[in-house]
Design a protein around this motif. Structure first.
Motif, PDB file in Angstrom:
ATOM      1  N   MET A  68       0.832  -1.201   0.000  1.00  0.00           N
ATOM      2  CA  MET A  68       0.000   0.000   0.000  1.00  0.00           C
ATOM      3  C   MET A  68       0.868   1.253   0.000  1.00  0.00           C
ATOM      4  O   MET A  68       0.592   2.196  -0.743  1.00  0.00           O
ATOM      5  CB  MET A  68      -0.929   0.014   1.217  1.00  0.00           C
ATOM      6  CG  MET A  68      -1.870   1.211   1.222  1.00  0.00           C
ATOM      7  SD  MET A  68      -2.960   1.265   2.641  1.00  0.00           S
ATOM      8  CE  MET A  68      -1.850   1.904   3.880  1.00  0.00           C
ATOM      9  N   GLU A  69       1.919   1.277   0.802  1.00  0.00           N
ATOM     10  CA  GLU A  69       2.815   2.446   0.834  1.00  0.00           C
ATOM     11  C   GLU A  69       3.496   2.657  -0.511  1.00  0.00           C
ATOM     12  O   GLU A  69       3.639   3.786  -0.983  1.00  0.00           O
ATOM     13  CB  GLU A  69       3.868   2.286   1.937  1.00  0.00           C
ATOM     14  CG  GLU A  69       3.370   2.649   3.304  1.00  0.00           C
ATOM     15  CD  GLU A  69       2.886   4.093   3.392  1.00  0.00           C
ATOM     16  OE1 GLU A  69       3.546   4.998   2.842  1.00  0.00           O
ATOM     17  OE2 GLU A  69       1.831   4.310   4.005  1.00  0.00           O
ATOM     18  N   ARG A  70       3.906   1.578  -1.138  1.00  0.00           N
ATOM     19  CA  ARG A  70       4.552   1.662  -2.455  1.00  0.00           C
ATOM     20  C   ARG A  70       3.580   2.247  -3.491  1.00  0.00           C
ATOM     21  O   ARG A  70       3.928   3.141  -4.257  1.00  0.00           O
ATOM     22  CB  ARG A  70       5.045   0.274  -2.875  1.00  0.00           C
ATOM     23  CG  ARG A  70       5.905   0.284  -4.122  1.00  0.00           C
ATOM     24  CD  ARG A  70       6.412  -1.104  -4.494  1.00  0.00           C
ATOM     25  NE  ARG A  70       5.321  -1.982  -4.885  1.00  0.00           N
ATOM     26  CZ  ARG A  70       4.897  -3.036  -4.201  1.00  0.00           C
ATOM     27  NH1 ARG A  70       5.461  -3.378  -3.074  1.00  0.00           N
ATOM     28  NH2 ARG A  70       3.900  -3.773  -4.652  1.00  0.00           N
ATOM     29  N   LEU A  75       1.381   6.750  -6.765  1.00  0.00           N
ATOM     30  CA  LEU A  75       0.239   7.578  -7.164  1.00  0.00           C
ATOM     31  C   LEU A  75       0.512   9.058  -6.921  1.00  0.00           C
ATOM     32  O   LEU A  75       0.159   9.892  -7.750  1.00  0.00           O
ATOM     33  CB  LEU A  75      -1.026   7.150  -6.422  1.00  0.00           C
ATOM     34  CG  LEU A  75      -1.680   5.860  -6.893  1.00  0.00           C
ATOM     35  CD1 LEU A  75      -2.817   5.472  -5.969  1.00  0.00           C
ATOM     36  CD2 LEU A  75      -2.164   5.987  -8.328  1.00  0.00           C
ATOM     37  N   ARG A  76       1.124   9.385  -5.779  1.00  0.00           N
ATOM     38  CA  ARG A  76       1.448  10.791  -5.507  1.00  0.00           C
ATOM     39  C   ARG A  76       2.387  11.340  -6.564  1.00  0.00           C
ATOM     40  O   ARG A  76       2.232  12.476  -7.011  1.00  0.00           O
ATOM     41  CB  ARG A  76       2.093  10.928  -4.134  1.00  0.00           C
ATOM     42  CG  ARG A  76       1.101  10.943  -3.028  1.00  0.00           C
ATOM     43  CD  ARG A  76       1.721  11.416  -1.728  1.00  0.00           C
ATOM     44  NE  ARG A  76       0.731  11.337  -0.682  1.00  0.00           N
ATOM     45  CZ  ARG A  76       0.907  10.724   0.470  1.00  0.00           C
ATOM     46  NH1 ARG A  76       2.065  10.163   0.750  1.00  0.00           N
ATOM     47  NH2 ARG A  76      -0.050  10.680   1.357  1.00  0.00           N
ATOM     48  N   THR A  77       3.360  10.528  -6.964  1.00  0.00           N
ATOM     49  CA  THR A  77       4.320  10.965  -7.981  1.00  0.00           C
ATOM     50  C   THR A  77       3.635  11.158  -9.331  1.00  0.00           C
ATOM     51  O   THR A  77       3.852  12.155 -10.008  1.00  0.00           O
ATOM     52  CB  THR A  77       5.452   9.931  -8.121  1.00  0.00           C
ATOM     53  OG1 THR A  77       6.096   9.794  -6.855  1.00  0.00           O
ATOM     54  CG2 THR A  77       6.457  10.348  -9.168  1.00  0.00           C
ATOM     55  N   LEU A  78       2.795  10.209  -9.704  1.00  0.00           N
ATOM     56  CA  LEU A  78       2.164  10.245 -11.024  1.00  0.00           C
ATOM     57  C   LEU A  78       1.020  11.254 -11.132  1.00  0.00           C
ATOM     58  O   LEU A  78       0.842  11.880 -12.168  1.00  0.00           O
ATOM     59  CB  LEU A  78       1.625   8.857 -11.392  1.00  0.00           C
ATOM     60  CG  LEU A  78       2.671   7.789 -11.659  1.00  0.00           C
ATOM     61  CD1 LEU A  78       1.999   6.432 -11.822  1.00  0.00           C
ATOM     62  CD2 LEU A  78       3.480   8.138 -12.894  1.00  0.00           C
ATOM     63  N   MET A  79       0.248  11.400 -10.060  1.00  0.00           N
ATOM     64  CA  MET A  79      -0.975  12.189 -10.150  1.00  0.00           C
ATOM     65  C   MET A  79      -0.897  13.556  -9.491  1.00  0.00           C
ATOM     66  O   MET A  79      -1.605  14.461  -9.902  1.00  0.00           O
ATOM     67  CB  MET A  79      -2.139  11.413  -9.519  1.00  0.00           C
ATOM     68  CG  MET A  79      -2.461  10.130 -10.230  1.00  0.00           C
ATOM     69  SD  MET A  79      -3.760   9.189  -9.407  1.00  0.00           S
ATOM     70  CE  MET A  79      -5.099  10.343  -9.417  1.00  0.00           C
ATOM     71  N   ASN A  83      -4.940  16.273  -8.217  1.00  0.00           N
ATOM     72  CA  ASN A  83      -5.684  15.295  -9.007  1.00  0.00           C
ATOM     73  C   ASN A  83      -6.234  14.173  -8.135  1.00  0.00           C
ATOM     74  O   ASN A  83      -7.351  13.695  -8.372  1.00  0.00           O
ATOM     75  CB  ASN A  83      -4.815  14.723 -10.121  1.00  0.00           C
ATOM     76  CG  ASN A  83      -4.531  15.755 -11.187  1.00  0.00           C
ATOM     77  OD1 ASN A  83      -5.350  16.605 -11.480  1.00  0.00           O
ATOM     78  ND2 ASN A  83      -3.342  15.694 -11.763  1.00  0.00           N
ATOM     79  N   VAL A  84      -5.463  13.764  -7.142  1.00  0.00           N
ATOM     80  CA  VAL A  84      -5.953  12.754  -6.210  1.00  0.00           C
ATOM     81  C   VAL A  84      -7.183  13.282  -5.491  1.00  0.00           C
ATOM     82  O   VAL A  84      -8.183  12.583  -5.341  1.00  0.00           O
ATOM     83  CB  VAL A  84      -4.857  12.343  -5.201  1.00  0.00           C
ATOM     84  CG1 VAL A  84      -5.444  11.540  -4.054  1.00  0.00           C
ATOM     85  CG2 VAL A  84      -3.762  11.560  -5.899  1.00  0.00           C
ATOM     86  N   GLU A  85      -7.128  14.529  -5.064  1.00  0.00           N
ATOM     87  CA  GLU A  85      -8.261  15.135  -4.338  1.00  0.00           C
ATOM     88  C   GLU A  85      -9.508  15.173  -5.219  1.00  0.00           C
ATOM     89  O   GLU A  85     -10.620  14.890  -4.755  1.00  0.00           O
ATOM     90  CB  GLU A  85      -7.891  16.541  -3.879  1.00  0.00           C
ATOM     91  CG  GLU A  85      -8.894  17.168  -2.969  1.00  0.00           C
ATOM     92  CD  GLU A  85      -9.071  16.424  -1.656  1.00  0.00           C
ATOM     93  OE1 GLU A  85     -10.213  16.380  -1.175  1.00  0.00           O
ATOM     94  OE2 GLU A  85      -8.092  15.888  -1.126  1.00  0.00           O
TER      95      GLU A  85
END
Length: 122
Positions: A68-70, A75-79, A83-85
């Motif tokens: 999950m951490e990976r 996702l943080r790096t890519l999005m 965008n996540v929000e």
């Protein structure tokens, strides 16, 4: 990386085929995201995909914490957080996966008034 879409008339075996493909992919330690589109039951065209990815996020959260951490970092790096929000508004389990706090549902939240009062009186 593969994406498989199955379509066809009712009763031709789409579900059975999908279950076999899912079993095969899972045996190879692949990720499986399943969605079933019901033409009459879908309000928005992309809602079935959002529901499927939301469910997949829940599966990740309930699984191995190292994985999950990976995934969270990737996702943080890519999005990016903005965008996540945006996506988390339609996929609440994404917010949990990303470890971001829930936002108040309305600006009339009394706790917001208390915070504003505390700032103005300090």
């Amino acid at each position: 990386r593969e994406v498989v879409f199955i379509s066809g008339y009712s009763g031709v075996g789409k579900t059975a085929l999908a279950e076999q493909l899912c079993s095969y992919a899972e045996a190879l330690r692949g990720n499986v995201i399943k969605a079933k589109f019901d033409e009459l039951g879908q309000v928005q065209p992309v809602s079935v995909l959002l529901d499927a990815f939301n469910e997949h996020c829940r599966t990740i959260v309930e699984g191995d914490k190292t994985a999950m951490e990976r995934i969270r970092l990737r996702l943080r790096t890519l999005m990016g957080s903005k965008n996540v929000e945006i996506l988390a508004g339609a996929m609440p389990n994404l917010r949990e996966l990303m470890g971001t706090p829930s936002r108040p549902s309305t600006p009339d939240d009394p706790s917001l008034d208390e915070e504003a009062d505390a700032k103005t009186t300090s």
